[in-house]
Structures are given as C-alpha cells and as structure tokens.
Design a protein around this motif. Structure first.
Motif, PDB file in Angstrom:
ATOM      1  N   GLY B  62      -9.180 -59.141  36.748  1.00 24.77           N
ATOM      2  CA  GLY B  62      -7.834 -58.872  36.247  1.00 24.77           C
ATOM      3  C   GLY B  62      -7.735 -57.472  35.684  1.00 24.77           C
ATOM      4  N   ASP B  63      -7.322 -57.359  34.425  1.00 20.19           N
ATOM      5  CA  ASP B  63      -7.112 -56.036  33.847  1.00 20.19           C
ATOM      6  C   ASP B  63      -8.283 -55.562  32.977  1.00 20.19           C
ATOM      7  OD1 ASP B  63      -6.753 -57.785  31.823  1.00 20.19           O
ATOM      8  OD2 ASP B  63      -4.705 -57.167  31.306  1.00 20.19           O
ATOM      9  N   ARG B  64      -9.485 -56.082  33.262  1.00 23.02           N
ATOM     10  CA  ARG B  64     -10.662 -55.621  32.523  1.00 23.02           C
ATOM     11  C   ARG B  64     -11.816 -55.309  33.477  1.00 23.02           C
ATOM     12  NH1 ARG B  64      -9.748 -56.539  27.118  1.00 23.02           N
ATOM     13  NH2 ARG B  64     -11.886 -55.993  26.580  1.00 23.02           N
ATOM     14  N   VAL B  65     -12.674 -54.385  33.053  1.00 23.94           N
ATOM     15  CA  VAL B  65     -13.930 -54.148  33.758  1.00 23.94           C
ATOM     16  C   VAL B  65     -15.075 -54.668  32.897  1.00 23.94           C
ATOM     17  CG1 VAL B  65     -13.238 -52.164  35.166  1.00 23.94           C
ATOM     18  CG2 VAL B  65     -14.056 -51.801  32.819  1.00 23.94           C
ATOM     19  N   TYR B  66     -16.161 -55.051  33.554  1.00 23.50           N
ATOM     20  CA  TYR B  66     -17.343 -55.613  32.893  1.00 23.50           C
ATOM     21  C   TYR B  66     -18.593 -54.939  33.423  1.00 23.50           C
ATOM     22  CZ  TYR B  66     -14.100 -59.343  31.680  1.00 23.50           C
ATOM     23  OH  TYR B  66     -13.032 -60.042  31.180  1.00 23.50           O
ATOM     24  N   TRP B  67     -19.620 -54.849  32.577  1.00 24.87           N
ATOM     25  CA  TRP B  67     -20.929 -54.416  33.073  1.00 24.87           C
ATOM     26  C   TRP B  67     -22.001 -55.061  32.208  1.00 24.87           C
ATOM     27  CZ3 TRP B  67     -17.527 -51.556  30.353  1.00 24.87           C
ATOM     28  CH2 TRP B  67     -17.961 -50.783  29.271  1.00 24.87           C
ATOM     29  N   HIS B  68     -23.237 -55.074  32.696  1.00 23.19           N
ATOM     30  CA  HIS B  68     -24.293 -55.825  32.020  1.00 23.19           C
ATOM     31  C   HIS B  68     -25.584 -55.017  31.905  1.00 23.19           C
ATOM     32  CE1 HIS B  68     -26.591 -56.074  35.646  1.00 23.19           C
ATOM     33  NE2 HIS B  68     -27.474 -56.890  35.111  1.00 23.19           N
ATOM     34  N   GLY B  69     -26.447 -55.488  31.032  1.00 24.28           N
ATOM     35  CA  GLY B  69     -27.754 -54.845  30.869  1.00 24.28           C
ATOM     36  C   GLY B  69     -28.562 -55.599  29.832  1.00 24.28           C
ATOM     37  N   SER B  70     -29.524 -54.912  29.259  1.00 24.75           N
ATOM     38  CA  SER B  70     -30.386 -55.553  28.260  1.00 24.75           C
ATOM     39  C   SER B  70     -29.690 -55.642  26.904  1.00 24.75           C
ATOM     40  CB  SER B  70     -31.668 -54.744  28.101  1.00 24.75           C
ATOM     41  OG  SER B  70     -32.371 -55.191  26.972  1.00 24.75           O
ATOM     42  N   ALA B  71     -29.772 -56.823  26.288  1.00 27.09           N
ATOM     43  CA  ALA B  71     -29.219 -56.977  24.946  1.00 27.09           C
ATOM     44  C   ALA B  71     -29.912 -56.022  23.967  1.00 27.09           C
ATOM     45  CB  ALA B  71     -29.371 -58.428  24.482  1.00 27.09           C
ATOM     46  N   ALA B  72     -31.111 -55.569  24.331  1.00 28.82           N
ATOM     47  CA  ALA B  72     -31.841 -54.625  23.480  1.00 28.82           C
ATOM     48  C   ALA B  72     -31.620 -53.179  23.910  1.00 28.82           C
ATOM     49  CB  ALA B  72     -33.337 -54.949  23.521  1.00 28.82           C
ATOM     50  N   GLY B  73     -30.767 -52.972  24.906  1.00 29.47           N
ATOM     51  CA  GLY B  73     -30.539 -51.620  25.426  1.00 29.47           C
ATOM     52  C   GLY B  73     -29.777 -50.739  24.440  1.00 29.47           C
ATOM     53  N   ARG B  74     -30.097 -49.467  24.463  1.00 25.98           N
ATOM     54  CA  ARG B  74     -29.538 -48.539  23.461  1.00 25.98           C
ATOM     55  C   ARG B  74     -28.027 -48.372  23.583  1.00 25.98           C
ATOM     56  NH1 ARG B  74     -31.164 -42.521  25.723  1.00 25.98           N
ATOM     57  NH2 ARG B  74     -30.170 -42.812  27.740  1.00 25.98           N
ATOM     58  N   MET B  75     -27.505 -48.454  24.838  1.00 24.90           N
ATOM     59  CA  MET B  75     -26.066 -48.255  25.003  1.00 24.90           C
ATOM     60  C   MET B  75     -25.258 -49.361  24.347  1.00 24.90           C
ATOM     61  SD  MET B  75     -23.557 -48.514  28.187  1.00 24.90           S
ATOM     62  CE  MET B  75     -24.443 -47.802  29.517  1.00 24.90           C
ATOM     63  N   PHE B  76     -25.727 -50.607  24.528  1.00 26.70           N
ATOM     64  CA  PHE B  76     -24.968 -51.751  24.023  1.00 26.70           C
ATOM     65  C   PHE B  76     -24.975 -51.821  22.497  1.00 26.70           C
ATOM     66  CE2 PHE B  76     -26.260 -52.700  28.382  1.00 26.70           C
ATOM     67  CZ  PHE B  76     -25.021 -52.930  28.950  1.00 26.70           C
ATOM     68  N   LYS B  77     -25.923 -51.120  21.882  1.00 28.36           N
ATOM     69  CA  LYS B  77     -25.984 -51.102  20.414  1.00 28.36           C
ATOM     70  C   LYS B  77     -24.917 -50.214  19.796  1.00 28.36           C
ATOM     71  CE  LYS B  77     -30.833 -52.203  19.769  1.00 28.36           C
ATOM     72  NZ  LYS B  77     -32.113 -51.529  19.997  1.00 28.36           N
ATOM     73  N   VAL B  78     -24.501 -49.173  20.528  1.00 27.29           N
ATOM     74  CA  VAL B  78     -23.589 -48.193  19.930  1.00 27.29           C
ATOM     75  C   VAL B  78     -22.184 -48.199  20.567  1.00 27.29           C
ATOM     76  CG1 VAL B  78     -25.488 -46.680  19.237  1.00 27.29           C
ATOM     77  CG2 VAL B  78     -24.385 -46.320  21.453  1.00 27.29           C
ATOM     78  N   LEU B  79     -22.089 -48.966  21.644  1.00 24.86           N
ATOM     79  CA  LEU B  79     -20.883 -49.014  22.453  1.00 24.86           C
ATOM     80  C   LEU B  79     -19.597 -49.304  21.682  1.00 24.86           C
ATOM     81  CD1 LEU B  79     -20.650 -48.948  25.548  1.00 24.86           C
ATOM     82  CD2 LEU B  79     -20.845 -51.412  25.534  1.00 24.86           C
ATOM     83  N   GLU B  80     -19.677 -50.252  20.769  1.00 18.46           N
ATOM     84  CA  GLU B  80     -18.448 -50.702  20.113  1.00 18.46           C
ATOM     85  C   GLU B  80     -17.973 -49.759  19.011  1.00 18.46           C
ATOM     86  OE1 GLU B  80     -18.325 -55.491  20.576  1.00 18.46           O
ATOM     87  OE2 GLU B  80     -19.847 -54.755  19.179  1.00 18.46           O
ATOM     88  N   GLN B  81     -18.818 -48.771  18.683  1.00 17.13           N
ATOM     89  CA  GLN B  81     -18.457 -47.862  17.584  1.00 17.13           C
ATOM     90  C   GLN B  81     -17.809 -46.566  18.057  1.00 17.13           C
ATOM     91  OE1 GLN B  81     -22.217 -48.984  16.735  1.00 17.13           O
ATOM     92  NE2 GLN B  81     -20.910 -50.741  16.284  1.00 17.13           N
TER      93      GLN B  81
END
Ligand SMILES: Cc1cc2nc3c(=O)[nH]c(=O)nc-3n(C[C@H](O)[C@H](O)[C@H](O)COP(=O)(O)OP(=O)(O)OC[C@H]3O[C@@H](n4cnc5c(N)ncnc54)[C@H](O)[C@@H]3O)c2cc1C
Ligand SMILES: Cc1cc2nc3c(=O)[nH]c(=O)nc-3n(C[C@H](O)[C@H](O)[C@H](O)COP(=O)(O)OP(=O)(O)OC[C@H]3O[C@@H](n4cnc5c(N)ncnc54)[C@H](O)[C@@H]3O)c2cc1C
Ligand code: HEM
Ligand code: HEM
Lengths: 185, 185
Positions: B62-81
């Motif tokens: 729909g109107d969103r994109v998604y992507w995945h990786g390691s829960a311990a990955g550095r990008m996912f730690k800072v992404l929401e900020q």
C-alpha cells in the motif's frame, strides 16, 4: 562458510564489517574489481539535515573515484565540509533456502567513506571528464564536438581517495540449518 | 523536452526537484510503478557522523515501504531518531549525444524521505516478512520450514510511509544543441 574466512584488516574502525563479517574483503584488488564492474554509485551526503542518497555515475582512476554533476548542484556545495559515503552494489541473484530465515542473495558491494574534494582546475576537470566518457566508450571523446569552456565551468567534478573501503561478497548456494535438511527443498 | 513538462506539486519543499525538473513526477502511480520495478533500495542513515548508504531489499505494501535486517544491526538502532532517505534507481541505458556535455542516461528513480519506524509486534513482523518472501516468489512462505519465534526476534523490520516522495524519469533520444546538428553523429 569457514573456507571463506579470509582474515584481513579493515582500513579503519568505521569500515570494519561486523554483520556477516566472513563476507568481508578489504584488499585493493577486490575493491577495484567491484568498482570497475558497474558505473553507478549511490552517494550519501548530509543536506539540510537529511542523509540524501543520490544515484550517480562514477569512474575510477588509480586509487581515486570521481563523479560529476552541476556546479550549482546542492551536493557539490556541501560535499567538502563533511565525510560522505559512496556505495556501489551488485545484486547477483536470489538465494532460496529451506527456511525463510536463511533466504539471502548473492551480491558484491563496496562502501567507501571519506572526504571528497572538488576539482577546480579547468584543464584537470576536462581531462577527468574525458576519462569518464572514454572509460564508458573507448575513444568517444575524440569523436565528439569539442567541449566549450562554459560547459566545463558549469560542471562539478568531485573526487575521493579509495582509502577507507570495505567490500562484502556473497556467492554460492544457501546455508540451510543442519536440522532443516530433512525438510523438502 | 517541453512536451514532458507536466506540472505537478512536490509533497514538500525538500522533495521538490530543482535540477532537470522537467523529469520530475510526484504522483502516487509513478512512485509505485518505480518502487515495484526493482526490490533493491539504498538507505541513507546517519551513523556515527557518517551518512552511510546501505544497499538493502525492500518491499511495498500500500502506501508504505518495508525493509529488514538484524535486530542488532547499527542502522535499526538509530533509525527512529532521525529523518532518513531511501532511494530506488534504475539505469535504463546510456544516452549518446554529439557533444560530451549532452551525454546522459535514461533512468527511473524515486527518493523517499521521512521518519521510519520499527515493527515491534511479533505477529505483525511475521506477517510482513511473509509478504516480503511471497512478494518475491508467490506462495513461497507456505512451502518453507515454518519460522521459529527466535528467528522473528532476531529480525528487525522497518517501515516508512510513502509521503514525501519524488521521482525522476528520463526516456528517449539525446537532446543535442541546435548548432551541433551539423556535427557528424
Ligand atoms: C544487493 C544487496 C542486498 C542486500 N539486502 C539486505 C537486506 O535485505 N537486509 C540486510 O540486513 N542487509 C542486506 N544487505 C547487506 C547490507 O548492505 C549490510 O551489509 C547489512 O545490512 C549490515 O549492515 P550494518 O550497517 O549493520 O553492517 P556493519 O557490519 O555494522 O557495518 C560496519 C561497516 O561494514 C562495512 N559494510 C557494511 N555493509 C557493507 C556492504 N554491503 N558492503 C561493503 N561494506 C559494508 C562498512 O564499512 C560499514 O561501515 C544487502 C546487500 C546487498 C549488496
Ligand atoms: C541511474 C542514474 C544515474 C545518474 N547519474 C548522474 C550523474 O552522473 N551526475 C548527476 O549530476 N546526476 C546523475 N543522476 C541524477 C541524480 O540522481 C540527481 O537527480 C541529480 O544529480 C540532481 O541532484 P540534486 O541533489 O542537485 O537535485 P535537486 O533537484 O537539488 O534535489 C531536490 C530534490 O529533488 C528530488 N530528487 C533529486 N534527484 C532525484 C532523483 N534522482 N530521483 C528522484 N528524486 C530526486 C529529491 O526529492 C531531492 O530532495 C543520475 C540518476 C540516476 C537514476
Ligand atoms: C558518458 C558520459 C556522461 C553521462 C552518462 C552523463 C550523465 C548525466 C546525468 C544522468 C546527469 C543528471 C541529469 C539530471 O539531473 O537528471 C548529468 C548531469 C550533468 N552533466 Fe553529465 N553525463 C556525462 C558526461 C558529461 C560531461 C562530459 C559533461 C561536461 C562536459 C557533463 C556535464 C553535466 C552537467 C553540467 C550536469 C548537471 C546538469 C544540471 O543539473 O543542470 N556530463 N549527467
Ligand atoms: C527473499 C527473502 C529474503 C532475502 C532476499 C533476504 C536477504 C538478506 C540479506 C542480503 C541479508 C544481509 C546479510 C549480510 O549482512 O550480508 C539479510 C540479513 C538478515 N535476514 Fe534476510 N532475507 C530474506 C528473508 C528473511 C526472513 C524471512 C527473515 C526472518 C525470518 C530474515 C532474517 C534476516 C536477519 C535476522 C538478517 C541479519 C543477519 C545478521 O546480520 O546477523 N531474512 N537478509
């Protein structure tokens, strides 16, 4: 994939591969091989507080990469004041496993980080643009209508040293979990 | 290329195309068409002061994109900020002109900017990963060894709204300068 565990030193702490680090390569030969395989890069540059990713052609000469655009372009205005990242990636194929978790892809990629600089000398800039064109199509520059000085002025050429570079390369079949082998593939 | 000058509004100031703005498109249909044409994106995210560009699979629902990786990955730690940028690009061909200055390429690209969020609910995460897999290979999820809860825990799934999106599309022959036409092509 223990046979792939070639021990190599990353050129810096920030280019040291942590995730799937057995896929890492840092030797110059591998870096150049991947860079020379495709003319398209994605450049990460902070512009007005957003880490914009710009797809752009690039070319390599010796131990430096180059790319071009508008002298009035926003990226070229802020490029020299920050460390940037250039990523070159090739998707070589999907890797289908017995479990979704072990799905993967075969790929080759390079991340370069560092400080870029703009070429200001018009003669050098012209020479670099010639190498760009002739690198894509041999002897093409000599065929073309000669460049006008104002065209060179309107063009920005950036360059960055291939110093802090890391590669990741995945090849070969899936890595299923031992206990998944009884599961039909 | 005046026939291409379709007037459209950018969704925000920072997604307003300035360079070669006659190639710009902002309508949802075009955005989705390009996003659905290739599963690879490059995500720009500020990590330790560097705008790192990470090649990654992504998918659209729909109107969103998604992507995945390691829960311990550095990008996912800072992404929401922070606000990030996802770029999807296709190189469709070189455009050879009578002058080097008028060289170009045919391409399609999308830049998305905005704030991403991580999916925390495990059931939703599982559903999204299923859609990822089945989007690449129809009905594949049902064939596979069922996922283990610990595999879902180890996996981060990020999602971002397709709100601030711009496209650029170039098609067709070169645009030579009027006075270059007497020059052999
Ligand atoms: C075609 C393609 C598709 C991919 N799809 C996915 C995906 O869907 N999900 C996913 O999680 N990952 C994917 N990857 C891998 C992804 O690019 C990252 O390598 C991975 O996500 C780990 O990122 P990180 O920042 O946590 O790595 P870290 O290991 O923490 O990064 C540390 C350093 O390692 C180096 N490095 C990291 N990644 C790369 C790279 N790709 N190439 C060269 N050097 C690198 C950099 O110098 C970086 O500063 C894909 C890669 C390619 C080329
Ligand atoms: C395959 C490919 C190869 C390219 N090669 C080159 C090259 O060698 N040199 C070069 O100068 N440019 C190249 N481009 C175009 C490049 O991606 C930029 O569009 C261009 O450099 C202008 O960037 P800018 O930041 O100055 O644009 P601006 O117009 O100042 O950017 C403003 C806004 O426009 C939108 N925008 C900008 N670029 C794009 C884009 N590509 N797709 C979608 N939205 C966009 C974004 O929302 C951005 O925030 C290439 C593009 C593709 C897809
Ligand atoms: C094979 C060679 C070349 C290719 C594939 C190429 C491709 C491109 C592309 C894709 C763009 C982006 C256009 C856009 O924003 O949509 C661009 C911009 C530009 N190119 Fe090239 N180019 C080439 C050679 C050159 C040369 C030799 C020059 C100078 C003599 C040049 C000068 C420029 C300038 C000034 C811009 C910015 C235009 C603007 O934003 O106003 N290019 N090029
Ligand atoms: C078609 C589907 C999939 C593809 C193509 C794919 C591809 C990838 C790729 C390329 C990576 C990066 C590996 C690296 O860093 O070199 C990755 C990482 C990862 N994937 Fe997938 N994946 C898929 C589905 C899944 C699913 C369904 C799950 C979870 C159930 C999953 C869990 C993970 C995890 C946890 C990582 C991080 C590994 C780590 O860094 O330790 N993947 N995936």
């Amino acid at each position: 994939m223990s046979e792939d565990k070639i021990k190599q030193e990353a050129p810096s702490a920030r280019t040291h591969v942590k995730r799937y680090n057995w896929l890492a390569r840092y030797d110059r030969e591998t870096v150049e091989e991947i860079l020379d395989a495709v003319p398209l890069a994605h450049v990460g540059c902070m512009i007005n507080g957003v880490p914009f990713v710009t797809p752009t052609f690039f070319w390599r000469e010796g131990d430096r990469v180059y790319w071009h655009g508008s002298a009035a372009g926003r990226m070229f205005k802020v490029l020299e004041q920050q460390d940037i990242c250039m990523t070159v990636s090739l998707l070589d194929g999907l890797v289908i496993a017995r479990s979704a978790y072990n799905f993967n892809c075969n790929f080759r990629s390079v991340m370069l980080v560092g400080r870029a600089e703009l070429i200001t000398d018009e003669a050098v800039k012209t020479e670099k643009l010639k190498n760009f064109v002739n690198g894509l199509i041999p002897k093409e520059w000599e065929r073309l209508r000669p460049v006008h000085p104002k065209e060179i002025k309107a063009t920005a050429v950036a360059s960055m040293s291939i110093t802090e570079a890391s590669c990741k390369i995945r090849t070969g079949p899936p890595q299923d979990d031992e206990e998944d082998y009884e599961f039909p593939s």
